[in-house]
Design an enzyme around this catalytic site. Structure first.
Site, PDB file in Angstrom:
ATOM      1  N   LYS A  13       0.831  -1.210   0.000  1.00 47.41           N
ATOM      2  CA  LYS A  13       0.000   0.000   0.000  1.00 47.41           C
ATOM      3  C   LYS A  13       0.865   1.258   0.000  1.00 47.41           C
ATOM      4  O   LYS A  13       0.616   2.190  -0.766  1.00 47.41           O
ATOM      5  CB  LYS A  13      -0.935   0.025   1.228  1.00 47.41           C
ATOM      6  CG  LYS A  13      -1.847  -1.189   1.339  1.00 47.41           C
ATOM      7  CD  LYS A  13      -2.775  -1.104   2.544  1.00 47.41           C
ATOM      8  CE  LYS A  13      -2.073  -1.142   3.884  1.00 47.41           C
ATOM      9  NZ  LYS A  13      -1.515  -2.449   4.261  1.00 47.41           N
ATOM     10  N   ARG A  87      -9.060   0.739   9.254  1.00 48.95           N
ATOM     11  CA  ARG A  87      -8.675  -0.635   9.560  1.00 48.95           C
ATOM     12  C   ARG A  87      -9.754  -1.342  10.372  1.00 48.95           C
ATOM     13  O   ARG A  87      -9.591  -2.528  10.684  1.00 48.95           O
ATOM     14  CB  ARG A  87      -7.400  -0.616  10.390  1.00 48.95           C
ATOM     15  CG  ARG A  87      -6.124  -0.986   9.615  1.00 48.95           C
ATOM     16  CD  ARG A  87      -4.975  -0.854  10.600  1.00 48.95           C
ATOM     17  NE  ARG A  87      -3.785  -1.559  10.268  1.00 48.95           N
ATOM     18  CZ  ARG A  87      -2.770  -1.035   9.569  1.00 48.95           C
ATOM     19  NH1 ARG A  87      -2.865   0.165   9.046  1.00 48.95           N
ATOM     20  NH2 ARG A  87      -1.676  -1.740   9.377  1.00 48.95           N
ATOM     21  N   ARG A 126      12.269  -7.089   4.247  1.00 52.02           N
ATOM     22  CA  ARG A 126      12.382  -5.637   4.455  1.00 52.02           C
ATOM     23  C   ARG A 126      13.259  -5.358   5.678  1.00 52.02           C
ATOM     24  O   ARG A 126      14.111  -4.475   5.653  1.00 52.02           O
ATOM     25  CB  ARG A 126      10.980  -5.043   4.638  1.00 52.02           C
ATOM     26  CG  ARG A 126      10.950  -3.556   4.949  1.00 52.02           C
ATOM     27  CD  ARG A 126       9.597  -2.944   4.680  1.00 52.02           C
ATOM     28  NE  ARG A 126       8.608  -3.257   5.709  1.00 52.02           N
ATOM     29  CZ  ARG A 126       7.325  -2.907   5.638  1.00 52.02           C
ATOM     30  NH1 ARG A 126       6.874  -2.252   4.595  1.00 52.02           N
ATOM     31  NH2 ARG A 126       6.495  -3.220   6.600  1.00 52.02           N
ATOM     32  N   ARG A 138      11.990  -1.638  11.539  1.00 46.62           N
ATOM     33  CA  ARG A 138      10.702  -1.504  12.246  1.00 46.62           C
ATOM     34  C   ARG A 138      10.557  -2.614  13.267  1.00 46.62           C
ATOM     35  O   ARG A 138      10.761  -3.785  12.957  1.00 46.62           O
ATOM     36  CB  ARG A 138       9.550  -1.587  11.239  1.00 46.62           C
ATOM     37  CG  ARG A 138       9.149  -0.238  10.678  1.00 46.62           C
ATOM     38  CD  ARG A 138       8.090  -0.360   9.617  1.00 46.62           C
ATOM     39  NE  ARG A 138       6.863  -1.012  10.073  1.00 46.62           N
ATOM     40  CZ  ARG A 138       5.731  -0.996   9.384  1.00 46.62           C
ATOM     41  NH1 ARG A 138       5.670  -0.363   8.220  1.00 46.62           N
ATOM     42  NH2 ARG A 138       4.665  -1.606   9.836  1.00 46.62           N
ATOM     43  N   ARG A 149      -0.100  -9.092  13.426  1.00 45.38           N
ATOM     44  CA  ARG A 149      -0.591  -8.116  12.440  1.00 45.38           C
ATOM     45  C   ARG A 149      -1.550  -8.772  11.451  1.00 45.38           C
ATOM     46  O   ARG A 149      -2.582  -8.188  11.093  1.00 45.38           O
ATOM     47  CB  ARG A 149       0.594  -7.480  11.697  1.00 45.38           C
ATOM     48  CG  ARG A 149       1.368  -6.501  12.568  1.00 45.38           C
ATOM     49  CD  ARG A 149       2.764  -6.259  12.043  1.00 45.38           C
ATOM     50  NE  ARG A 149       2.783  -5.482  10.813  1.00 45.38           N
ATOM     51  CZ  ARG A 149       3.880  -5.315  10.062  1.00 45.38           C
ATOM     52  NH1 ARG A 149       5.024  -5.883  10.412  1.00 45.38           N
ATOM     53  NH2 ARG A 149       3.822  -4.585   8.977  1.00 45.38           N
TER      54      ARG A 149
HETATM   55  P1  ADP Z   1       1.434  -2.307   7.859  1.00 41.75           P
HETATM   56  O1  ADP Z   1       0.298  -1.974   6.962  1.00 41.75           O
HETATM   57  O2  ADP Z   1       2.661  -2.687   7.112  1.00 41.75           O
HETATM   58  O3  ADP Z   1       1.082  -3.278   8.928  1.00 41.75           O
HETATM   59  P2  ADP Z   1       1.377   0.369   9.040  1.00 41.75           P
HETATM   60  O4  ADP Z   1       2.585   1.202   8.935  1.00 41.75           O
HETATM   61  O5  ADP Z   1       0.199   0.750   8.238  1.00 41.75           O
HETATM   62  O6  ADP Z   1       1.907  -1.077   8.679  1.00 41.75           O
HETATM   63  O7  ADP Z   1       0.914   0.247  10.558  1.00 41.75           O
HETATM   64  C1  ADP Z   1       1.793  -0.145  11.584  1.00 41.75           C
HETATM   65  C2  ADP Z   1       1.042  -0.267  12.907  1.00 41.75           C
HETATM   66  O8  ADP Z   1       0.449   0.996  13.267  1.00 41.75           O
HETATM   67  C3  ADP Z   1      -0.129  -1.242  12.929  1.00 41.75           C
HETATM   68  O9  ADP Z   1       0.275  -2.576  13.147  1.00 41.75           O
HETATM   69  C4  ADP Z   1      -0.968  -0.670  14.094  1.00 41.75           C
HETATM   70  O10 ADP Z   1      -0.418  -0.983  15.341  1.00 41.75           O
HETATM   71  C5  ADP Z   1      -0.831   0.826  13.898  1.00 41.75           C
HETATM   72  N1  ADP Z   1      -1.880   1.383  12.998  1.00 41.75           N
HETATM   73  C6  ADP Z   1      -1.689   1.964  11.779  1.00 41.75           C
HETATM   74  N2  ADP Z   1      -2.849   2.363  11.247  1.00 41.75           N
HETATM   75  C7  ADP Z   1      -3.818   2.029  12.138  1.00 41.75           C
HETATM   76  C8  ADP Z   1      -5.231   2.167  12.156  1.00 41.75           C
HETATM   77  N3  ADP Z   1      -5.910   2.737  11.146  1.00 41.75           N
HETATM   78  N4  ADP Z   1      -5.908   1.708  13.256  1.00 41.75           N
HETATM   79  C9  ADP Z   1      -5.261   1.143  14.276  1.00 41.75           C
HETATM   80  N5  ADP Z   1      -3.929   0.969  14.314  1.00 41.75           N
HETATM   81  C10 ADP Z   1      -3.202   1.401  13.269  1.00 41.75           C
END
Ligand code: ADP
Length: 192
Positions: A13, A87, A126, A138, A149
């Site tokens: 994404k 999400r 990664r 990360r 996740r």
């Molecule tokens: P990825 O899509 O690779 O898992 P992101 O960078 O989008 O990684 O998100 C990393 C973390 O940030 C998630 O695992 C969660 O803990 C938090 N997070 C990000 N966006 C949201 C969201 N919309 N609602 C709740 N938690 C979120």
């Protein structure tokens, strides 16, 4: 145009969002990036979310909806790309209300489909690449947090596929294809 990129962690994404920013002047709103920024700036909110993020769980709806609402106020001439948000169904409802209030439509939700095995491989790679390049890794890019996740994705986020399908907004793309091919498929949808 306002679009959502929907898909599991590691689906690509962020990569596709950045291409759209470069090529179409859209504004990327990544809640993951915003939360990482908050934690590195050491705010109270940042401290609160760090542990949850490292584990691979979702932070509260209240926090991420607040972050998004703040950014929407600035507007975006080329439109917004929502990356990693919404999400949960509550976040999807909140986004719908925020956009309605702005009189802005949600044009399309693009789902990136990728096999679980590939997702785990991608994030582990990664992390290895970042480490080799001396860049920060990360804390949630490891096989253990990835399990959490993915579980959060299937339990809390994947219901959004049905939600947006029912609204007639969903389009799906093969996220296993080469990066440029995925970008071309997205461009076809946006130019459609
Ligand atoms: P990825 O899509 O690779 O898992 P992101 O960078 O989008 O990684 O998100 C990393 C973390 O940030 C998630 O695992 C969660 O803990 C938090 N997070 C990000 N966006 C949201 C969201 N919309 N609602 C709740 N938690 C979120």
């Amino acid at each position: 145009m306002n679009i959502i990129l929907l898909g599991p962690p590691g689906a690509g994404k962020g990569t596709q969002a950045k291409k759209l920013v470069d090529e179409r002047g859209m504004v990327q709103l990544s809640t993951g990036d915003m939360l990482r920024e908050a934690r590195s700036s050491g705010t109270e909110m940042g401290k609160k979310v760090a542990e949850v993020m490292d584990r691979g769980d979702l932070v509260t709806d209240e926090i991420v909806i607040g972050l998004i609402a703040e950014k929407l106020e600035a507007g975006a001439a080329g439109g917004f790309i929502f990356d990693g948000f919404p999400r949960t169904l509550a976040q999807a409802d909140a986004l719908g209300e925020l956009l309605d209030k702005m009189g802005a439509p949600l044009d399309v939700v693009i789902e990136l489909k990728v096999d679980d095995e590939t997702l785990v491989q991608r994030v582990v790679n990664r992390a290895k690449e970042a480490e080799a390049a001396g860049q920060p890794v990360r804390a949630d890019d490891n096989a253990e947090a990835m399990k959490t996740r993915l579980m959060a994705y299937y339990k809390q986020t994947s219901p959004l596929i049905g939600y947006y399908h029912a609204k007639g907004d969903l389009r799906s793309v093969d996220g296993m294809a080469a990066m440029d091919q995925v970008a071309a498929s997205i461009a076809d949808i946006l130019n459609g």
